[in-house]
Design an enzyme around this catalytic site. Structure first.
Site, short mmCIF file in Angstrom:
data_model
loop_
_atom_site.label_atom_id
_atom_site.label_comp_id
_atom_site.label_asym_id
_atom_site.label_seq_id
_atom_site.Cartn_x
_atom_site.Cartn_y
_atom_site.Cartn_z
CD GLU A 1 -2.92 -1.29 1.89
OE1 GLU A 1 -3.31 -0.30 2.47
OE2 GLU A 1 -3.66 -2.25 1.61
CB CYS B 1 -1.68 7.35 0.92
SG CYS B 1 -2.96 6.60 1.93
P1 NAD Z 1 8.45 4.65 4.54
O1 NAD Z 1 8.49 3.78 3.33
O2 NAD Z 1 9.61 5.53 4.79
O3 NAD Z 1 8.30 3.77 5.86
C1 NAD Z 1 7.19 2.94 6.10
C2 NAD Z 1 7.59 1.81 7.01
O4 NAD Z 1 8.48 0.97 6.31
C3 NAD Z 1 8.37 2.26 8.25
O5 NAD Z 1 8.00 1.43 9.32
C4 NAD Z 1 9.81 2.04 7.86
O6 NAD Z 1 10.66 1.82 8.95
C5 NAD Z 1 9.69 0.81 7.01
N1 NAD Z 1 10.73 0.66 5.98
C6 NAD Z 1 11.26 1.61 5.19
N2 NAD Z 1 12.16 1.05 4.35
C7 NAD Z 1 12.17 -0.26 4.60
C8 NAD Z 1 12.87 -1.36 4.06
N3 NAD Z 1 13.79 -1.21 3.12
N4 NAD Z 1 12.63 -2.59 4.54
C9 NAD Z 1 11.70 -2.77 5.52
N5 NAD Z 1 11.02 -1.77 6.09
C10 NAD Z 1 11.24 -0.53 5.64
O7 NAD Z 1 7.09 5.47 4.46
P2 NAD Z 1 6.55 6.57 5.49
O8 NAD Z 1 7.29 7.84 5.29
O9 NAD Z 1 6.48 6.01 6.86
O10 NAD Z 1 5.04 6.73 5.00
C11 NAD Z 1 4.67 7.65 4.05
C12 NAD Z 1 4.34 6.94 2.76
O11 NAD Z 1 3.37 5.94 2.99
C13 NAD Z 1 3.73 7.87 1.74
O12 NAD Z 1 4.25 7.58 0.47
C14 NAD Z 1 2.26 7.52 1.79
O13 NAD Z 1 1.54 7.83 0.63
C15 NAD Z 1 2.33 6.05 2.04
N6 NAD Z 1 1.08 5.57 2.61
C16 NAD Z 1 0.30 4.77 1.86
C17 NAD Z 1 -0.90 4.32 2.36
C18 NAD Z 1 -1.81 3.42 1.56
O14 NAD Z 1 -2.73 2.86 2.14
N7 NAD Z 1 -1.61 3.29 0.26
C19 NAD Z 1 -1.30 4.70 3.65
C20 NAD Z 1 -0.45 5.52 4.38
C21 NAD Z 1 0.74 5.94 3.87
#
Ligand code: NAD
Length: 521
Positions: free
Chosen positions: A239, A273
């Site tokens: 997501e 998002c």
């Molecule tokens: P992010 O990708 O930086 O981090 C999300 C999570 O993933 C965190 O817990 C982080 O520690 C972990 N993570 C990051 N890289 C990783 C890796 N290589 N391996 C394993 N885990 C990893 O995202 P964010 O800044 O926390 O969230 C914002 C983003 O999320 C925006 O792009 C937003 O649009 C998206 N989002 C999408 C939805 C949806 O339902 N489509 C909902 C909410 C947020």
């Protein structure tokens, strides 16, 4: 913020920049121990009836409702949103999910009998059973730090899975609180475990022996998680980000639509998002008035910390996010766009605040129209036709949500059908994630898989087919083969699927050859 020296992460109040907590960056040993406990607990948890699990889920509802104020306060403190948003957007969804699951999971996941259309298979009984998968890794973001993981976890455990949650490093305190709430609700140890840490902890989790990884976050993070999970062929559900378009028809009521768009673009400081990130207004006689009203509504909004009940917009999450917004807005300004209101970070406040901003004169080549902004910015394009609006809305790498605004509901629905996204809302936006009955997920770089709803439940189970035959009669397609057997089967093809004449000849060929040698040769 990660402090490498002590391998801890600091939780920071984005409205004040104060450190409000410090938590461990969990490594291999802690992650593997949580997963091992989750597998052990799964052995018994999967055996409980839906009724027993529903009792626990309803306990969870009671515990969340009882602690609603302290949960809302923690969310607002750790990620900055006004308390109204914590109540509306973070607590409603999980609570409603508990009710929906306890009322419906059993019905939606009870065995299904399947009738087969081929007459040769008509004596068989076929059933579909829905079984829990095992241990699910949930990797969560910070922008809806409670509702997103909570709804996913509630669904996963209701169907009999156990979960290891890795909350965002920017909202670890809320992640820990989620674990405590399950404990307080009487879930056995290991049904929901929480591992705190940064992306490395997430990496360790997604590389491990899991039945599924549900990742919500950035496109870049999602790609990495998919690669990390690939070595164990662990299925993933992604997501990811959005660049959601709002299409406004000329028949949209001016004042009401201006209010709606301002909320859709600026709620959660634009860090959703599914927030409105691009507005396409189809030219009409009220276009100028609508833009002026949007500006007026935007200027009414008050920036401030959650501790001020009059705050409409909180801070963005951190300096990195603030810099990204500044870069995109400045790029638009330098490329000729007009900032009608806002357009600057707020140095007078201690936190990471950015003014709600309305921009016109944007082009589709600008970063503000292509990249996810995740800030309180509303770029507007005025277009001549509906087709142009749809073409521009679809001209995006993302495909999560979109909205259409106007009184002509049939016209709006036709547009909705042309949009390449997972969800279209007509005359509303953003709310659908909180309704557990509705499917959630996107296309293109917004990810794949569907969560919530009966479709989301299907993503959390092994859809097992069981065929039941009584022993005794050899099947016509078993050994031995031979000329008569081949003619029988060839006759059967025509008898069931040929033209009228072929049906007759096929019928006789089928019978004659079966009679000649029912056992083959
Ligand atoms: P992010 O990708 O930086 O981090 C999300 C999570 O993933 C965190 O817990 C982080 O520690 C972990 N993570 C990051 N890289 C990783 C890796 N290589 N391996 C394993 N885990 C990893 O995202 P964010 O800044 O926390 O969230 C914002 C983003 O999320 C925006 O792009 C937003 O649009 C998206 N989002 C999408 C939805 C949806 O339902 N489509 C909902 C909410 C947020």
């Amino acid at each position: 913020m990660v402090s490498t020296k002590s391998a801890t992460i600091q939780s920071i109040n984005p409205a004040t920049r104060e450190v409000i907590g410090e938590l461990p960056v969990m490594g291999e040993t802690q992650v593997q121990s949580a997963i091992a406990q989750a597998w052990k607990t799964f052995e018994d948890w999967q055996l409980l009836s839906y009724n027993d699990r529903a009792k626990k889920i309803l306990n969870l509802r009671r515990v969340i409702a009882k602690n609603a104020d302290s949960i809302a306060e923690l969310i607002s403190k750790e990620v900055g949103k006004p308390l109204s948003e914590s109540y509306a957007a973070e607590l409603n969804g999980p609570l409603d999910t508990c009710v929906w699951l306890s009322d419906n999971a059993d019905r939606l996941l009870s065995d299904q009998m399947i009738m087969l259309s081929n007459p040769l298979l008509s004596t068989k009984q076929n059933l579909i059973a829905f079984e829990p998968l095992g241990v699910i890794g949930v990797i969560a973001p910070w922008n809806y730090p409670f509702s997103i993981p909570m709804m996913t976890i509630a669904m996963a455990v209701m169907v009999g899975n156990t979960v290891v949650l890795k909350p965002s490093e920017k909202s670890s305190l809320i992640g820990i609180r989620i674990g405590e709430l399950f404990e307080e609700a009487g879930f056995p140890q290991g049904v929901v475990s929480v591992v705190t840490g940064d992306r490395n902890t997430g990496k360790l989790l997604s590389e491990s022996k899991l039945s599924k990884v549900i990742f919500t976050g950035s496109f870049e993070g999602g790609c990495k998680v998919m690669q990390q999970a690939a070595n164990n062929v662990t299925p993933v559900s992604l997501e990811l980000g959005g660049k959601d378009a709002a299409i406004v028809l000329p028949c949209a009521p001016v004042n009401w639509t201006a209010k709606a768009l301002a909320w859709g673009a600026f709620t959660n400081a634009g860090q959703a998002c599914a927030s409105i990130e691009r507005v396409y207004i189809i030219k009409g006689k009220h276009t100028e008035k609508l833009i002026a009203e949007i500006v007026k509504e935007t200027q009414k909004l008050k920036l401030g910390p959650y501790t001020d009940p009059k705050s409409d917009i909180g801070p963005v999450i951190d300096a990195h996010q603030l810099d990204k917004i500044v870069r995109q807005v400045e790029d638009a300004r330098e490329s000729g766009a007009t900032i009608l209101t806002g357009g600057r970070k707020v140095d007078e406040l201690p936190g990471f605040f950015y003014e709600p901003t309305v921009i016109t004169g944007v082009k589709h080549s600008m970063a503000i129209m292509k990249e996810e902004t995740f800030g309180p910015v509303m770029p507007i394009m005025v277009v001549d036709t509906e087709d142009e609006a749809v073409e521009l809305a679809n001209d995006s790498e993302f495909g999560l949500c979109a909205s259409v605004w106007g009184k002509n509901l049939k016209r709006a629905e036709n547009i909705a059908r042309d949009l390449q996204v997972g969800t279209v809302t007509i005359n509303d936006c953003l709310f659908t994630h909180a309704a557990p009955q509705l499917p959630w997920g996107g296309l293109k770089k917004s990810g794949f898989g569907r969560s919530h709803s009966k479709f989301g439940l299907m993503d959390l189970v092994n859809i097992k087919h069981i065929n039941i035959d009584a022993p005794g009669v050899a099947k016509i397609w078993w050994y031995p083969y031979g000329t008569n057997r081949m003619k029988t089967l060839r006759g059967g093809i025509q008898m069931f699927h040929g033209t009228f004449g072929k049906k007759i000849s096929g019928f006789f060929a089928f019978l004659a050859n079966i009679a000649k040698n029912p056992k083959g040769s």
